[in-house]
Design a protein around this motif. Structure first.
Motif, PDB file in Angstrom:
ATOM      1  N   CYS A  18     -31.942 -44.986 -55.391  1.00 16.97           N
ATOM      2  CA  CYS A  18     -31.937 -45.144 -53.987  1.00 16.97           C
ATOM      3  C   CYS A  18     -32.679 -44.480 -53.327  1.00 16.97           C
ATOM      4  O   CYS A  18     -33.704 -44.692 -52.235  1.00 16.97           O
ATOM      5  CB  CYS A  18     -30.534 -45.505 -53.536  1.00 16.97           C
ATOM      6  N   ILE A  19     -32.116 -42.973 -53.177  1.00 14.26           N
ATOM      7  CA  ILE A  19     -32.823 -42.109 -52.217  1.00 14.26           C
ATOM      8  C   ILE A  19     -34.347 -41.855 -52.500  1.00 14.26           C
ATOM      9  O   ILE A  19     -35.163 -41.619 -51.648  1.00 14.26           O
ATOM     10  CB  ILE A  19     -31.980 -40.697 -52.250  1.00 14.26           C
ATOM     11  N   TRP A  20     -34.763 -41.913 -54.004  1.00 21.76           N
ATOM     12  CA  TRP A  20     -35.876 -41.760 -54.328  1.00 21.76           C
ATOM     13  C   TRP A  20     -36.827 -43.095 -53.850  1.00 21.76           C
ATOM     14  O   TRP A  20     -38.034 -42.839 -53.454  1.00 21.76           O
ATOM     15  CB  TRP A  20     -36.121 -41.625 -55.827  1.00 21.76           C
ATOM     16  N   SER A  21     -36.504 -44.205 -53.865  1.00 20.94           N
ATOM     17  CA  SER A  21     -37.165 -45.156 -53.140  1.00 20.94           C
ATOM     18  C   SER A  21     -37.518 -45.132 -51.985  1.00 20.94           C
ATOM     19  O   SER A  21     -38.433 -45.548 -51.462  1.00 20.94           O
ATOM     20  CB  SER A  21     -36.391 -46.724 -53.643  1.00 20.94           C
ATOM     21  N   PHE A  22     -36.340 -44.747 -51.040  1.00 17.74           N
ATOM     22  CA  PHE A  22     -36.673 -44.590 -49.697  1.00 17.74           C
ATOM     23  C   PHE A  22     -37.634 -43.493 -49.265  1.00 17.74           C
ATOM     24  O   PHE A  22     -38.429 -43.490 -48.588  1.00 17.74           O
ATOM     25  CB  PHE A  22     -35.241 -44.161 -48.819  1.00 17.74           C
ATOM     26  N   ALA A  23     -37.595 -42.509 -50.135  1.00 15.61           N
ATOM     27  CA  ALA A  23     -38.520 -41.269 -49.905  1.00 15.61           C
ATOM     28  C   ALA A  23     -39.969 -41.739 -50.295  1.00 15.61           C
ATOM     29  O   ALA A  23     -41.004 -41.528 -49.548  1.00 15.61           O
ATOM     30  CB  ALA A  23     -38.250 -40.102 -50.791  1.00 15.61           C
ATOM     31  N   THR A  24     -39.895 -42.678 -51.526  1.00 12.01           N
ATOM     32  CA  THR A  24     -41.541 -42.946 -51.809  1.00 12.01           C
ATOM     33  C   THR A  24     -41.916 -43.975 -50.746  1.00 12.01           C
ATOM     34  O   THR A  24     -43.112 -44.098 -50.538  1.00 12.01           O
ATOM     35  CB  THR A  24     -41.209 -43.797 -53.289  1.00 12.01           C
ATOM     36  N   LEU A  25     -41.099 -44.889 -50.080  1.00 13.03           N
ATOM     37  CA  LEU A  25     -41.694 -45.830 -49.130  1.00 13.03           C
ATOM     38  C   LEU A  25     -41.846 -44.985 -47.652  1.00 13.03           C
ATOM     39  O   LEU A  25     -42.241 -45.414 -46.673  1.00 13.03           O
ATOM     40  CB  LEU A  25     -40.652 -46.897 -48.838  1.00 13.03           C
ATOM     41  N   GLY A  26     -41.263 -43.749 -47.619  1.00 18.83           N
ATOM     42  CA  GLY A  26     -41.234 -43.076 -46.374  1.00 18.83           C
ATOM     43  C   GLY A  26     -40.396 -43.513 -45.438  1.00 18.83           C
ATOM     44  O   GLY A  26     -40.405 -43.269 -44.050  1.00 18.83           O
ATOM     45  N   VAL A  27     -39.168 -44.122 -45.648  1.00 12.75           N
ATOM     46  CA  VAL A  27     -38.068 -44.723 -44.890  1.00 12.75           C
ATOM     47  C   VAL A  27     -37.133 -43.770 -44.523  1.00 12.75           C
ATOM     48  O   VAL A  27     -36.410 -43.231 -45.580  1.00 12.75           O
ATOM     49  CB  VAL A  27     -37.406 -45.889 -45.549  1.00 12.75           C
ATOM     50  N   VAL A  28     -36.738 -43.162 -43.441  1.00 10.68           N
ATOM     51  CA  VAL A  28     -35.789 -42.147 -42.968  1.00 10.68           C
ATOM     52  C   VAL A  28     -34.655 -43.119 -42.566  1.00 10.68           C
ATOM     53  O   VAL A  28     -34.692 -43.770 -41.615  1.00 10.68           O
ATOM     54  CB  VAL A  28     -36.192 -41.281 -42.016  1.00 10.68           C
ATOM     55  N   SER A  29     -33.540 -43.003 -43.249  1.00 11.55           N
ATOM     56  CA  SER A  29     -32.412 -43.322 -42.743  1.00 11.55           C
ATOM     57  C   SER A  29     -30.994 -42.611 -42.771  1.00 11.55           C
ATOM     58  O   SER A  29     -30.619 -42.373 -43.958  1.00 11.55           O
ATOM     59  CB  SER A  29     -32.052 -44.787 -43.642  1.00 11.55           C
ATOM     60  N   ILE A  30     -30.800 -41.758 -41.638  1.00 16.10           N
ATOM     61  CA  ILE A  30     -29.847 -40.643 -41.690  1.00 16.10           C
ATOM     62  C   ILE A  30     -28.484 -41.294 -42.284  1.00 16.10           C
ATOM     63  O   ILE A  30     -28.039 -40.588 -43.161  1.00 16.10           O
ATOM     64  CB  ILE A  30     -29.669 -40.375 -40.312  1.00 16.10           C
ATOM     65  N   PRO A  31     -27.942 -42.454 -41.805  1.00 12.68           N
ATOM     66  CA  PRO A  31     -26.773 -42.653 -42.546  1.00 12.68           C
ATOM     67  C   PRO A  31     -26.955 -43.175 -44.312  1.00 12.68           C
ATOM     68  O   PRO A  31     -25.981 -42.584 -44.800  1.00 12.68           O
ATOM     69  CB  PRO A  31     -26.578 -44.397 -41.685  1.00 12.68           C
ATOM     70  N   LEU A  32     -28.057 -43.497 -44.434  1.00 15.92           N
ATOM     71  CA  LEU A  32     -28.048 -43.410 -45.986  1.00 15.92           C
ATOM     72  C   LEU A  32     -28.320 -42.236 -46.868  1.00 15.92           C
ATOM     73  O   LEU A  32     -27.569 -41.859 -47.660  1.00 15.92           O
ATOM     74  CB  LEU A  32     -29.496 -44.586 -46.235  1.00 15.92           C
ATOM     75  N   MET A  33     -28.994 -41.304 -46.082  1.00 17.76           N
ATOM     76  CA  MET A  33     -29.043 -40.001 -46.620  1.00 17.76           C
ATOM     77  C   MET A  33     -27.933 -39.171 -46.516  1.00 17.76           C
ATOM     78  O   MET A  33     -27.605 -38.563 -47.657  1.00 17.76           O
ATOM     79  CB  MET A  33     -30.202 -39.259 -45.950  1.00 17.76           C
ATOM     80  N   GLU A  34     -27.074 -39.129 -45.482  1.00 19.17           N
ATOM     81  CA  GLU A  34     -25.812 -38.688 -45.626  1.00 19.17           C
ATOM     82  C   GLU A  34     -24.796 -39.138 -46.643  1.00 19.17           C
ATOM     83  O   GLU A  34     -24.111 -38.371 -47.518  1.00 19.17           O
ATOM     84  CB  GLU A  34     -25.233 -38.781 -44.113  1.00 19.17           C
ATOM     85  N   ALA A  35     -24.721 -40.411 -46.629  1.00 20.92           N
ATOM     86  CA  ALA A  35     -23.524 -41.228 -47.666  1.00 20.92           C
ATOM     87  C   ALA A  35     -24.288 -40.611 -48.995  1.00 20.92           C
ATOM     88  O   ALA A  35     -23.260 -40.622 -49.949  1.00 20.92           O
ATOM     89  CB  ALA A  35     -23.920 -42.873 -47.572  1.00 20.92           C
ATOM     90  N   VAL A  36     -25.622 -40.844 -49.282  1.00 23.70           N
ATOM     91  CA  VAL A  36     -26.013 -40.431 -50.814  1.00 23.70           C
ATOM     92  C   VAL A  36     -25.782 -38.991 -51.171  1.00 23.70           C
ATOM     93  O   VAL A  36     -25.342 -38.756 -52.172  1.00 23.70           O
ATOM     94  CB  VAL A  36     -27.471 -40.964 -51.222  1.00 23.70           C
ATOM     95  N   ALA A  37     -25.850 -38.192 -50.020  1.00 27.21           N
ATOM     96  CA  ALA A  37     -25.683 -36.960 -50.461  1.00 27.21           C
ATOM     97  C   ALA A  37     -24.246 -36.413 -50.757  1.00 27.21           C
ATOM     98  O   ALA A  37     -24.035 -35.646 -51.679  1.00 27.21           O
ATOM     99  CB  ALA A  37     -26.115 -35.937 -49.199  1.00 27.21           C
ATOM    100  N   VAL A  38     -23.282 -37.081 -49.907  1.00 27.51           N
ATOM    101  CA  VAL A  38     -21.923 -36.870 -50.191  1.00 27.51           C
ATOM    102  C   VAL A  38     -21.608 -37.382 -51.609  1.00 27.51           C
ATOM    103  O   VAL A  38     -20.860 -36.694 -52.387  1.00 27.51           O
ATOM    104  CB  VAL A  38     -20.988 -37.365 -48.993  1.00 27.51           C
TER     105      VAL A  38
END
Length: 182
Positions: A18-38
């Motif tokens: 999930c996080i790799w896909s967002f990075a590959t697409l260049g999509v920044v979503s703070i709620p997603l990044m925080e949730a995945v990190a936790v």
């Protein structure tokens, strides 16, 4: 963002993908990044080398530094670094340096494993990324044995072209010579 709501149910590879896909697409979503990190931090023991390196790479690519996750990786991963392939070593080192996350223990483990697996590095960029990471974090003492044991000759041999050697040459010029070392 259903992934954010359901991240607790996600497996390590699903979180990493999930996080790799967002990075590959260049999509920044703070709620997603925080949730995945936790969730990634909580499930770190289930992560394999590729999941770890892809997750670290993704956060660095997005320019988002979840320090608690990177600390957890730095603490838990040095003993697992022997399971990393050259790309995983390179991506992890690059991510830590890109985010300025100083972890000498992890980087030392990566450097040692890089030396053991040098013959497997078929992409000069991977070698350059590792050396750039050491130099960027001012971990030049890790590069000194590499340079002074004649390892740089092997790096040049592995490199396929002039552009491939640029990050390697940049990193090497930051390494003190025997006469400049204190």
């Amino acid at each position: 963002m259903a992934m954010v709501v359901r991240s607790r149910d996600a497996k390590p590879q699903e979180l990493s993908n999930c996080i790799w896909s967002f990075a590959t697409l260049g999509v920044v979503s703070i709620p997603l990044m925080e949730a995945v990190a936790v969730e990634a931090e909580a499930k770190l023991c289930g992560y394999n080398a590729q999941n770890i390196s892809n997750t670290c790479w993704a956060y660095a690519t997005l320019g988002y530094h979840p320090a608690p996750l990177f600390e957890a990786v730095a603490t838990a991963m040095p003993s697992r670094v022997p399971g990393f392939n050259p790309q995983a070593l390179s991506n992890t080192a690059w991510a830590y340096a890109s985010l300025g996350h100083y972890s000498p223990v992890l980087m030392n483990a990566i450097g040692s494993e890089m030396l053991r697996k040098l013959a497997l590095f078929n992409r000069p960029q991977a070698v350059g990324n590792c050396l750039w990471a050491f130099a960027s974090l001012a971990l030049v003492l890790m590069c000194v044995p590499i340079v002074h044991d004649g390892w740089y000759v092997k790096v040049v041999y592995v490199c396929g072209g002039l552009l491939d050697i640029v990050p390697i040459a940049w990193a090497m010029q930051r390494v003190p010579t025997p006469t400049t070392r204190r």
